[in-house]
Write an enzyme that holds these catalytic residues in place. Sequence first.
Site, PDB file in Angstrom:
ATOM      1  N   PRO A 142       0.786  -1.231   0.000  1.00  0.00           N
ATOM      2  CA  PRO A 142       0.000   0.000   0.000  1.00  0.00           C
ATOM      3  C   PRO A 142       0.823   1.290   0.000  1.00  0.00           C
ATOM      4  O   PRO A 142       1.873   1.367   0.636  1.00  0.00           O
ATOM      5  CB  PRO A 142      -0.809  -0.096   1.296  1.00  0.00           C
ATOM      6  CG  PRO A 142      -0.133  -1.125   2.116  1.00  0.00           C
ATOM      7  CD  PRO A 142       0.522  -2.064   1.165  1.00  0.00           C
ATOM      8  N   ASN A 143       0.310   2.257  -0.737  1.00  0.00           N
ATOM      9  CA  ASN A 143       0.862   3.615  -0.843  1.00  0.00           C
ATOM     10  C   ASN A 143       2.151   3.711  -1.655  1.00  0.00           C
ATOM     11  O   ASN A 143       2.657   4.802  -1.884  1.00  0.00           O
ATOM     12  CB  ASN A 143       1.079   4.248   0.546  1.00  0.00           C
ATOM     13  CG  ASN A 143      -0.217   4.363   1.319  1.00  0.00           C
ATOM     14  OD1 ASN A 143      -1.198   4.883   0.791  1.00  0.00           O
ATOM     15  ND2 ASN A 143      -0.248   3.852   2.526  1.00  0.00           N
ATOM     16  N   ARG A 193       5.237  11.031  -2.280  1.00  0.00           N
ATOM     17  CA  ARG A 193       4.883  10.687  -0.906  1.00  0.00           C
ATOM     18  C   ARG A 193       6.090  10.874   0.016  1.00  0.00           C
ATOM     19  O   ARG A 193       7.129  10.215  -0.177  1.00  0.00           O
ATOM     20  CB  ARG A 193       4.465   9.211  -0.912  1.00  0.00           C
ATOM     21  CG  ARG A 193       4.290   8.614   0.430  1.00  0.00           C
ATOM     22  CD  ARG A 193       4.220   7.094   0.361  1.00  0.00           C
ATOM     23  NE  ARG A 193       3.999   6.574   1.673  1.00  0.00           N
ATOM     24  CZ  ARG A 193       4.298   5.349   2.051  1.00  0.00           C
ATOM     25  NH1 ARG A 193       4.796   4.491   1.185  1.00  0.00           N
ATOM     26  NH2 ARG A 193       4.069   4.961   3.274  1.00  0.00           N
ATOM     27  N   TYR A 221      11.215   8.838   1.501  1.00  0.00           N
ATOM     28  CA  TYR A 221      11.190   7.835   0.421  1.00  0.00           C
ATOM     29  C   TYR A 221      11.835   8.296  -0.876  1.00  0.00           C
ATOM     30  O   TYR A 221      11.958   7.516  -1.813  1.00  0.00           O
ATOM     31  CB  TYR A 221       9.740   7.399   0.156  1.00  0.00           C
ATOM     32  CG  TYR A 221       9.101   6.749   1.364  1.00  0.00           C
ATOM     33  CD1 TYR A 221       9.608   5.566   1.895  1.00  0.00           C
ATOM     34  CD2 TYR A 221       8.002   7.330   1.989  1.00  0.00           C
ATOM     35  CE1 TYR A 221       9.047   4.981   3.009  1.00  0.00           C
ATOM     36  CE2 TYR A 221       7.418   6.757   3.112  1.00  0.00           C
ATOM     37  CZ  TYR A 221       7.945   5.581   3.618  1.00  0.00           C
ATOM     38  OH  TYR A 221       7.388   5.000   4.719  1.00  0.00           O
ATOM     39  N   ASN A 281       7.742  -5.758  -1.138  1.00  0.00           N
ATOM     40  CA  ASN A 281       7.773  -4.675  -0.155  1.00  0.00           C
ATOM     41  C   ASN A 281       6.355  -4.596   0.401  1.00  0.00           C
ATOM     42  O   ASN A 281       5.469  -4.023  -0.236  1.00  0.00           O
ATOM     43  CB  ASN A 281       8.177  -3.333  -0.787  1.00  0.00           C
ATOM     44  CG  ASN A 281       8.259  -2.227   0.269  1.00  0.00           C
ATOM     45  OD1 ASN A 281       7.822  -2.413   1.412  1.00  0.00           O
ATOM     46  ND2 ASN A 281       8.816  -1.088  -0.113  1.00  0.00           N
ATOM     47  N   ALA A 283       3.210  -0.846   4.774  1.00  0.00           N
ATOM     48  CA  ALA A 283       2.676  -0.784   6.147  1.00  0.00           C
ATOM     49  C   ALA A 283       2.240  -2.162   6.666  1.00  0.00           C
ATOM     50  O   ALA A 283       2.259  -2.408   7.879  1.00  0.00           O
ATOM     51  CB  ALA A 283       1.516   0.202   6.189  1.00  0.00           C
ATOM     52  N   GLU A 294      12.332  -9.841   1.145  1.00  0.00           N
ATOM     53  CA  GLU A 294      11.577  -8.664   1.598  1.00  0.00           C
ATOM     54  C   GLU A 294      12.466  -7.433   1.413  1.00  0.00           C
ATOM     55  O   GLU A 294      13.658  -7.487   1.725  1.00  0.00           O
ATOM     56  CB  GLU A 294      11.257  -8.860   3.092  1.00  0.00           C
ATOM     57  CG  GLU A 294      10.609  -7.677   3.783  1.00  0.00           C
ATOM     58  CD  GLU A 294      10.632  -7.838   5.320  1.00  0.00           C
ATOM     59  OE1 GLU A 294      11.269  -8.783   5.839  1.00  0.00           O
ATOM     60  OE2 GLU A 294      10.021  -6.995   5.989  1.00  0.00           O
ATOM     61  N   HIS A 349      12.678  -2.960   1.745  1.00  0.00           N
ATOM     62  CA  HIS A 349      12.130  -1.668   2.180  1.00  0.00           C
ATOM     63  C   HIS A 349      13.053  -0.564   1.708  1.00  0.00           C
ATOM     64  O   HIS A 349      14.284  -0.721   1.763  1.00  0.00           O
ATOM     65  CB  HIS A 349      12.034  -1.596   3.710  1.00  0.00           C
ATOM     66  CG  HIS A 349      11.152  -2.645   4.283  1.00  0.00           C
ATOM     67  ND1 HIS A 349       9.785  -2.572   4.227  1.00  0.00           N
ATOM     68  CD2 HIS A 349      11.440  -3.812   4.890  1.00  0.00           C
ATOM     69  CE1 HIS A 349       9.268  -3.648   4.782  1.00  0.00           C
ATOM     70  NE2 HIS A 349      10.251  -4.423   5.193  1.00  0.00           N
ATOM     71  N   ARG A 391      13.369   4.094  12.468  1.00  0.00           N
ATOM     72  CA  ARG A 391      12.172   4.939  12.396  1.00  0.00           C
ATOM     73  C   ARG A 391      11.308   4.772  13.663  1.00  0.00           C
ATOM     74  O   ARG A 391      11.791   4.355  14.697  1.00  0.00           O
ATOM     75  CB  ARG A 391      11.418   4.615  11.105  1.00  0.00           C
ATOM     76  CG  ARG A 391      12.286   4.920   9.872  1.00  0.00           C
ATOM     77  CD  ARG A 391      11.538   4.765   8.578  1.00  0.00           C
ATOM     78  NE  ARG A 391      10.401   5.680   8.528  1.00  0.00           N
ATOM     79  CZ  ARG A 391       9.399   5.576   7.644  1.00  0.00           C
ATOM     80  NH1 ARG A 391       9.411   4.591   6.754  1.00  0.00           N
ATOM     81  NH2 ARG A 391       8.413   6.432   7.644  1.00  0.00           N
TER      82      ARG A 391
HETATM   83  C1  DQA Z   1       8.286   0.846   3.780  1.00  0.00           C
HETATM   84  C2  DQA Z   1       8.370   1.062   5.304  1.00  0.00           C
HETATM   85  C3  DQA Z   1       6.992   0.921   5.945  1.00  0.00           C
HETATM   86  O1  DQA Z   1       7.084   1.143   7.352  1.00  0.00           O
HETATM   87  C4  DQA Z   1       6.030   1.923   5.379  1.00  0.00           C
HETATM   88  O2  DQA Z   1       4.740   1.720   5.912  1.00  0.00           O
HETATM   89  C5  DQA Z   1       5.987   1.909   3.879  1.00  0.00           C
HETATM   90  C6  DQA Z   1       7.241   1.750   3.151  1.00  0.00           C
HETATM   91  C7  DQA Z   1       9.622   1.140   3.066  1.00  0.00           C
HETATM   92  O3  DQA Z   1       9.767   0.702   1.940  1.00  0.00           O
HETATM   93  O4  DQA Z   1      10.491   1.817   3.633  1.00  0.00           O
HETATM   94  O5  DQA Z   1       4.943   2.149   3.275  1.00  0.00           O
HETATM   95  O6  DQA Z   1       7.957  -0.512   3.527  1.00  0.00           O
END
Ligand code: DQA
Length: 143
Positions: A10-11, A18, A23, A74, A77, A98, A100, A107
Amino acid sequence: MKRILVIHGPNLDLLGQREPVIYGRVTLKEINRELQRIAKKRKVSLTIKQSNYEGEIVGLIGKIKNKYDALLINPAAYTHTSVAIRDAIAAANVLTVEVHLSNIYSREEFRQKSLISPVAKGTIMGFGPKSYSLGLEALIDLL
Ligand code: DQA
């Protein structure tokens, strides 16, 4: 040819606009283009999906068998909340990396736990878009 499924949670469709301080300015389209470039060079086939819905991601992972050899994910959240995605990866028993963009351990406290890491072969984080390229290269080496 080995087949890899890439899932962006998501997002991540909003990358580029964003929270750029966290990011960066690189868009998801640009990340995907770089992943496809690596895939072409390394002669693997990549299917890339993005979803804002937990159930849809669970469904994609549930159908992975006989279709894909590995998963690059990835979970965004859902990393910190989704027992369902973790269980789907465990049930699929598929080679999973995985990734990120950010280092979740540097964080907020609520991000400092991944439910996904225990069912992944490995996790790459903190290198911005490069986390994806490193993750894909590692996955291809393992295949
Ligand atoms: C994320 C880290 C997560 O905590 C966050 O909710 C994201 C992006 C990252 O790629 O750094 O949406 O997965």
